[in-house]
Design a protein around this motif. Structure first.
Motif, short mmCIF file in Angstrom:
data_model
loop_
_atom_site.label_atom_id
_atom_site.label_comp_id
_atom_site.label_asym_id
_atom_site.label_seq_id
_atom_site.Cartn_x
_atom_site.Cartn_y
_atom_site.Cartn_z
N LYS A 1 0.83 -1.20 0.00
CA LYS A 1 0.00 0.00 0.00
C LYS A 1 0.87 1.26 0.00
CE LYS A 1 -3.81 -0.26 2.29
NZ LYS A 1 -4.80 -0.29 3.39
N LYS A 2 1.94 1.24 0.82
CA LYS A 2 2.85 2.38 0.86
C LYS A 2 3.54 2.57 -0.49
CE LYS A 2 4.26 2.89 5.66
NZ LYS A 2 5.40 2.91 6.57
N ARG B 1 1.15 4.09 -2.97
CA ARG B 1 0.95 5.52 -2.72
C ARG B 1 2.13 6.35 -3.20
NH1 ARG B 1 0.16 5.46 2.96
NH2 ARG B 1 -1.40 3.85 2.97
#
Length: 66
Positions: free
Chosen positions: A19-20, A23
């Motif tokens: 997820k990081k 992003r």
């Protein structure tokens, strides 16, 4: 980039890492660097991205203002 593993739950930490990375745009960067991009294609892509950013910014402004 760092993700902590809690209670030996590696799957959860891996999801958080992905997820990081999503992003931050790392996956997009890897895809772009994976193959040669012609200068004309690069200019066209950058122009399209700029237009997309401008439209998104305009949408947000209109939503805030009314």
């Amino acid at each position: 980039m760092q993700v902590s593993v809690r209670d030996n739950n590696v799957d959860q930490a891996l999801r958080a890492l992905k997820k990081k990375m999503q992003r931050e745009g790392i996956f997009r960067e890897l895809k772009l660097r994976g193959a040669y991009e012609k200068p004309s294609e690069k200019r066209a892509r950058q122009k399209a991205e700029a237009i997309r950013r401008a439209r998104k910014l305009a949408r947000k402004r209109m939503q805030r203002e009314g």
